[in-house]
Design a protein around this motif. Structure first.
Motif: not given
Length: 340
Positions: A234-249, A261-270
């Motif tokens: 849901r769009a309101s407060y909820a924990f991630a099913l999955v998430s992704t953080a990306v830094v791209l150059d 350069d690229v950095r990718i981190a995932w949430g909700g998977v580990a």
């Protein structure tokens, strides 16, 4: 709730000395996670050392161009800080996606990063849980498993780490500053959290009594772009099913621009924020196309192990990361043109 002694720390050194000398003592600051666990009976400390009044509330520029974030900086203050919003957008967006405004006003940087899993079995003291009671078993293996890990899990634990902020910190290659009985040490963020292995009760590599005092961020390239995306029920407060953080150059502009350069981190998977290092390696030096991204992500996801409950996570994190990378490529290219 078990009775406990509460004391307010005078300084960081005395707080560390008190907790490190008592195996049943814990630090408390904002308390947005720990207080829940006290009520549920998940946490039963004999002593709580309150570090919320320690002067660890500043966000300051580092001499080499990065940023130091005090452990007691509230999530709301960190998300709204102008330097964070300008230089480290991934951090601000992760925090805004992470919780309600009331919780962001209470939660601290250190507490957010060190919060424990929200696995329903970990929080239910009537069920077996190896993380809560080592050797008792993992109820999530045969029970409700929609939130379970698909990377790095073990037969002892399939819980995932709940923090959005931690995923962004992983993508930023942050460094954690901790104070222990033997003095201060610095820990690369990738080494702060650990996979469950056969000791799922250990969430981090911190020794008992070590106090997280700050997080340091290295400077990003002026042409780098970053963001955070969270898929949730849901769009309101909820924990991630999955998430992704990306830094791209990107190096160059237009369709021929290559990934500097690229950095990718995932949430909700580990069990910890998952750094997609194989995908990063495959993407560096390449042009970003749907095909090149899919190939890189498939290399990272080859190690995924799913069940009927978690099979959806693999295509979901692949699509989310592809979307973020392609959108960021446009942003990074625009930034590069403006600087040129």
């Amino acid at each position: 709730m078990k009775a406990f002694v509460h004391e307010v720390a005078r300084d960081a050194e005395s707080a560390v000395a008190t907790v490190s000398s008592d195996p049943d003592a814990r630090f408390i600051a904002g308390g947005s996670n720990l207080v829940d666990h006290l009520k549920l009976g998940v946490a039963t400390p004999s002593r709580l050392v309150d570090v919320s009044r320690l002067p660890l509330t500043e966000i300051v520029d580092l001499s080499e161009g990065g940023l130091r974030i005090g452990a007691n900086v509230r999530n709301s203050d960190l998300a709204a800080h102008p330097v964070v919003r300008e230089r480290y957008a991934v951090l601000s967006r992760a925090l805004l996606a992470g919780a309600s405004g009331q919780i962001r006003n209470q939660a601290t940087t250190a507490g957010n990063l060190l919060q424990r899993t929200r696995c329903v079995y970990f929080q239910d003291v009537t069920t077996p849980c190896n993380k809560r009671e080592p050797g008792s078993g993992c109820s999530a293996l045969e029970g409700y498993g929609r939130y379970n890990a698909v990377l790095g899990q073990s037969p002892e634990c399939v819980a995932v780490h709940p923090s959005d902020l931690a995923v962004a910190m992983a993508a930023l290659d942050a460094t954690v500053v901790v104070l222990g009985p033997d003095g201060e040490r610095r820990i690369p963020f990738a080494d702060l959290h650990r996979l469950p292995g056969d000791e799922p009760q250990r969430d981090t590599t911190l020794a008992h009594g070590e106090l997280l005092t700050a997080v340091d961020l290295a400077p990003l390239s002026r042409t780098a772009a970053s963001t955070y995306y969270k898929a949730r029920d849901r769009a309101s407060y909820a924990f991630a099913l999955v998430s992704t953080a990306v830094v791209l150059d990107l190096d160059g502009t237009g369709p021929d621009a290559r990934v500097a350069d690229v950095r990718i981190a995932w949430g909700g998977v580990a069990h910890k924020p998952w750094r997609a290092s194989r995908a990063e390696e495959a993407l560096r030096g390449s042009t970003l196309t749907p095909a090149s991204i899919r190939s890189a992500l498939d290399a990272e996801l080859a190690a995924a192990s799913t069940t009927d409950d978690t099979a959806y996570k693999v295509p979901l994190v692949r699509r989310a990361t592809t979307m973020v990378l392609l959108r960021l490529a446009t942003t990074a290219a625009t930034t590069t043109e403006a600087i040129a």
